[in-house]
Design a protein around this motif. Sequence first.
Motif, mmCIF file in Angstrom:
data_model
loop_
_atom_site.group_PDB
_atom_site.id
_atom_site.type_symbol
_atom_site.label_atom_id
_atom_site.label_comp_id
_atom_site.label_asym_id
_atom_site.label_seq_id
_atom_site.Cartn_x
_atom_site.Cartn_y
_atom_site.Cartn_z
ATOM 1 N N VAL A 281 -3.356 -10.020 -0.276
ATOM 2 C CA VAL A 281 -1.978 -9.597 -0.496
ATOM 3 C C VAL A 281 -1.086 -10.231 0.586
ATOM 4 C CG1 VAL A 281 -2.157 -7.469 0.866
ATOM 5 C CG2 VAL A 281 -0.538 -7.595 -1.013
ATOM 6 N N HIS A 282 0.155 -10.489 0.262
ATOM 7 C CA HIS A 282 1.093 -11.086 1.215
ATOM 8 C C HIS A 282 1.191 -10.194 2.456
ATOM 9 C CE1 HIS A 282 4.825 -12.507 2.989
ATOM 10 N NE2 HIS A 282 4.681 -13.608 2.263
ATOM 11 N N PRO A 283 1.182 -10.753 3.663
ATOM 12 C CA PRO A 283 1.163 -9.949 4.890
ATOM 13 C C PRO A 283 2.415 -9.102 5.115
ATOM 14 C CG PRO A 283 1.398 -12.282 5.405
ATOM 15 C CD PRO A 283 1.112 -12.184 3.938
ATOM 16 N N GLU A 284 3.499 -9.380 4.419
ATOM 17 C CA GLU A 284 4.709 -8.565 4.573
ATOM 18 C C GLU A 284 4.795 -7.450 3.535
ATOM 19 O OE1 GLU A 284 8.307 -10.854 5.103
ATOM 20 O OE2 GLU A 284 7.208 -12.356 6.258
ATOM 21 N N THR A 285 3.757 -7.270 2.719
ATOM 22 C CA THR A 285 3.728 -6.193 1.734
ATOM 23 C C THR A 285 3.652 -4.854 2.468
ATOM 24 O OG1 THR A 285 2.616 -7.631 0.159
ATOM 25 C CG2 THR A 285 2.443 -5.247 -0.216
ATOM 26 N N ARG A 286 4.420 -3.894 2.020
ATOM 27 C CA ARG A 286 4.446 -2.559 2.632
ATOM 28 C C ARG A 286 4.310 -1.500 1.551
ATOM 29 N NH1 ARG A 286 3.609 -5.315 6.313
ATOM 30 N NH2 ARG A 286 4.919 -5.814 8.070
ATOM 31 N N VAL A 287 3.849 -0.326 1.931
ATOM 32 C CA VAL A 287 3.853 0.813 1.030
ATOM 33 C C VAL A 287 5.268 1.373 1.056
ATOM 34 C CG1 VAL A 287 2.920 3.118 0.621
ATOM 35 C CG2 VAL A 287 1.427 1.296 1.467
ATOM 36 N N GLY A 288 5.888 1.470 -0.102
ATOM 37 C CA GLY A 288 7.296 1.833 -0.161
ATOM 38 C C GLY A 288 7.577 3.318 -0.126
ATOM 39 N N HIS A 289 6.888 4.104 -0.924
ATOM 40 C CA HIS A 289 7.124 5.537 -0.939
ATOM 41 C C HIS A 289 5.943 6.242 -1.596
ATOM 42 C CE1 HIS A 289 9.168 3.968 -4.640
ATOM 43 N NE2 HIS A 289 8.465 4.925 -5.194
ATOM 44 N N ILE A 290 5.931 7.546 -1.431
ATOM 45 C CA ILE A 290 4.878 8.354 -2.029
ATOM 46 C C ILE A 290 5.515 9.408 -2.935
ATOM 47 C CG2 ILE A 290 3.221 8.054 -0.154
ATOM 48 C CD1 ILE A 290 4.088 10.897 0.774
ATOM 49 N N HIS A 291 4.793 9.808 -3.944
ATOM 50 C CA HIS A 291 5.191 10.922 -4.796
ATOM 51 C C HIS A 291 4.062 11.938 -4.751
ATOM 52 C CE1 HIS A 291 8.804 9.538 -7.109
ATOM 53 N NE2 HIS A 291 8.475 8.454 -6.425
ATOM 54 N N LEU A 292 4.409 13.166 -4.485
ATOM 55 C CA LEU A 292 3.422 14.229 -4.382
ATOM 56 C C LEU A 292 3.675 15.296 -5.437
ATOM 57 C CD1 LEU A 292 3.494 14.698 -0.497
ATOM 58 C CD2 LEU A 292 1.759 13.498 -1.841
ATOM 59 N N LYS A 293 2.622 15.704 -6.112
ATOM 60 C CA LYS A 293 2.711 16.851 -7.008
ATOM 61 C C LYS A 293 2.613 18.101 -6.133
ATOM 62 C CE LYS A 293 -0.755 15.635 -9.685
ATOM 63 N NZ LYS A 293 -1.706 15.578 -10.810
ATOM 64 N N VAL A 294 3.580 18.997 -6.291
ATOM 65 C CA VAL A 294 3.617 20.215 -5.488
ATOM 66 C C VAL A 294 3.695 21.430 -6.404
ATOM 67 C CG1 VAL A 294 4.667 19.012 -3.520
ATOM 68 C CG2 VAL A 294 6.144 20.173 -5.180
ATOM 69 N N ALA A 295 3.287 22.578 -5.895
ATOM 70 C CA ALA A 295 3.309 23.811 -6.680
ATOM 71 C C ALA A 295 4.680 24.483 -6.630
ATOM 72 C CB ALA A 295 2.238 24.778 -6.166
ATOM 73 N N ASP A 296 5.371 24.358 -5.501
ATOM 74 C CA ASP A 296 6.650 25.040 -5.288
ATOM 75 C C ASP A 296 7.595 24.058 -4.590
ATOM 76 O OD1 ASP A 296 8.662 26.527 -3.707
ATOM 77 O OD2 ASP A 296 7.604 28.315 -4.397
ATOM 78 N N LEU A 297 8.621 23.614 -5.303
ATOM 79 C CA LEU A 297 9.512 22.589 -4.778
ATOM 80 C C LEU A 297 10.248 23.052 -3.527
ATOM 81 C CD1 LEU A 297 10.572 19.708 -5.232
ATOM 82 C CD2 LEU A 297 12.439 20.724 -6.576
ATOM 83 N N ASP A 298 10.790 24.257 -3.534
ATOM 84 C CA ASP A 298 11.540 24.733 -2.367
ATOM 85 C C ASP A 298 10.636 24.828 -1.134
ATOM 86 O OD1 ASP A 298 13.948 24.879 -3.752
ATOM 87 O OD2 ASP A 298 13.643 26.976 -4.325
#
Length: 161
Positions: free
Chosen positions: A5-22
């Motif tokens: 993979v290109h050396p400047e590749t980064r992980v951009g963001h994560i999405h998490l499944k949660v039980a209670d948003l607040d």
Amino acid sequence: MPNPVHPETRVGHIHLKVADLDRAIAFYAGVLGFEVQQKFGTQAAFLSAGGYHHHIGLNTWESRGGTQPPPGHTGLYHTAFLYPDRASLGDALRRIVSAGITLDGAADHGVSEAIYLRDPDGNGVELYRDRAQADWPRDADGSLTMGNAPLDLQALLDEAA
């Protein structure tokens, strides 16, 4: 072997499944200090550092009221949040201590210093700061030698001040 993979590749963001948003927002915004950029009613929220569109997506689309996965199953081990310096990591630790959150651990890996904990849904969270590459520990032939030494949490808290 495929091309790396290109050396400047980064992980951009994560999405998490949660039980209670607040409850999840209270942790990621209220304790860790990320800023809510947008909410979609009671189903999703997007948080970031520095006004970016989002580093963390939280949603209840498939998980509202859900339970934590049992030990021994596959899934997310942890997310890792890189802090720019030791004082910022110390401030994050101060927030965690003030919120009464128990740490899973803390370690000096030689290349980095890290704090480990769980979010309210049981997802592993690593908060860390990297040392400069010139300071990374290496053996006689120049190979990287990471470790798992105890991290002095009081010194880290003192650094935050």
